[in-house]
Write a protein that holds these residues in place. Structure first.
Motif, mmCIF file in Angstrom:
data_model
loop_
_atom_site.group_PDB
_atom_site.id
_atom_site.type_symbol
_atom_site.label_atom_id
_atom_site.label_comp_id
_atom_site.label_asym_id
_atom_site.label_seq_id
_atom_site.Cartn_x
_atom_site.Cartn_y
_atom_site.Cartn_z
ATOM 1 N N LEU A 153 0.802 -1.224 0.000
ATOM 2 C CA LEU A 153 0.000 0.000 0.000
ATOM 3 C C LEU A 153 0.836 1.276 0.000
ATOM 4 C CD1 LEU A 153 -2.818 -1.071 2.461
ATOM 5 C CD2 LEU A 153 -2.909 -0.964 -0.037
ATOM 6 N N ALA A 154 2.135 1.177 0.300
ATOM 7 C CA ALA A 154 2.982 2.366 0.371
ATOM 8 C C ALA A 154 2.945 3.199 -0.915
ATOM 9 C CB ALA A 154 4.415 1.969 0.733
ATOM 10 N N PRO A 155 3.055 2.575 -2.111
ATOM 11 C CA PRO A 155 3.002 3.393 -3.328
ATOM 12 C C PRO A 155 1.660 4.123 -3.506
ATOM 13 C CG PRO A 155 3.832 1.189 -3.824
ATOM 14 C CD PRO A 155 3.344 1.173 -2.410
ATOM 15 N N ARG A 156 0.628 3.622 -2.886
ATOM 16 C CA ARG A 156 -0.690 4.265 -2.990
ATOM 17 C C ARG A 156 -0.916 5.273 -1.859
ATOM 18 N NH1 ARG A 156 -1.197 -0.649 -5.229
ATOM 19 N NH2 ARG A 156 -2.314 -0.737 -7.181
ATOM 20 N N ARG A 157 0.090 5.384 -0.980
ATOM 21 C CA ARG A 157 0.053 6.309 0.156
ATOM 22 C C ARG A 157 -1.135 6.035 1.068
ATOM 23 N NH1 ARG A 157 0.985 11.868 -2.761
ATOM 24 N NH2 ARG A 157 0.024 12.540 -0.846
ATOM 25 N N LEU A 158 -1.377 4.726 1.300
ATOM 26 C CA LEU A 158 -2.441 4.293 2.207
ATOM 27 C C LEU A 158 -1.816 3.685 3.454
ATOM 28 C CD1 LEU A 158 -4.842 2.589 -0.363
ATOM 29 C CD2 LEU A 158 -5.294 4.675 0.932
ATOM 30 N N ASP A 159 -2.385 4.019 4.595
ATOM 31 C CA ASP A 159 -1.928 3.490 5.873
ATOM 32 C C ASP A 159 -2.706 2.209 6.165
ATOM 33 O OD1 ASP A 159 -1.482 2.875 8.549
ATOM 34 O OD2 ASP A 159 -1.821 4.919 9.262
ATOM 35 N N ASP A 167 -11.018 -0.014 0.626
ATOM 36 C CA ASP A 167 -9.564 -0.056 0.477
ATOM 37 C C ASP A 167 -9.030 -1.420 0.905
ATOM 38 O OD1 ASP A 167 -9.516 2.572 -0.410
ATOM 39 O OD2 ASP A 167 -8.908 3.399 1.531
#
Length: 183
Positions: A153-159, A167
């Motif tokens: 999820l990091a590339p999508r900037r999701l925690d 999500d």
């Protein structure tokens, strides 16, 4: 449970699929139950709030499902349900009318919940369908998913700790597709 449903090739549905402040939630839930042939109802989610009152959303939803099965059109009479609770017969004190039904317990353990859902889904697959991966394999996959979700999820900037329902569904489907592409 949601991970297991998706990993088994099914698409979970719930009231959180779409939010619409103008929609009456019980109507949305009834429509979802009406549209789905299978339902999973986890009675362990009956929790007491700060005022000492229990939240009966899950038993009410189970009641809608059973009502559709008992009183609905022929299609609804074929509905199947997996009823879960934290411990065997815990529900008896508050919901004794379902005492004669097969209710699985998961002891509030994710591995046990995965096994309950996987085994139930496996029992109801078409006879010519390929078998589902075993419960142990799905448990291992879930642990791997938990370990890898942050990087996914990091590339999508999701925690990962703040995902919306949709999500999370996306993350599970994306992780499964990514794993399948590697294999």
């Amino acid at each position: 449970m949601v991970f297991t449903i998706i990993a088994s090739g099914y698409f979970p549905r719930c009231a959180l699929d779409a939010t619409d402040g103008a929609e009456v939630r019980v109507g949305k839930i009834a429509a979802l139950i009406g549209a789905c042939d299978w339902g999973i109802h986890d009675l362990s989610r009956v929790e007491v709030d700060a005022g000492g009152l229990p939240r009966f959303n899950m038993p009410m939803e189970l009641g809608l499902h059973l009502g559709a099965r008992l009183l609905g059109e022929p299609r609804h009479r074929r509905k199947r349900a997996l009823i879960l609770d934290a411990r065997p017969h815990r529900y008896d004190a508050a919901l004794s009318d379902i005492s004669g039904q097969d209710i699985e317990s998961h002891n509030n353990e994710p591995d046990r919940a995965i096994a309950c859902v996987r085994n139930w889904l496996s029992e109801h697959r078409p006879h010519n369908a390929a078998p589902l991966p075993g419960a142990g394999a799905m448990q291992d996959d879930y642990r791997l998913f938990q370990a890898e979700i942050g990087a996914l999820l990091a590339p999508r900037r999701l925690d990962p700790s703040r995902l919306t329902h949709n999500d999370f569904l996306f993350a599970v489907r994306d992780w499964i597709a990514t794993r399948a592409a590697i294999a």
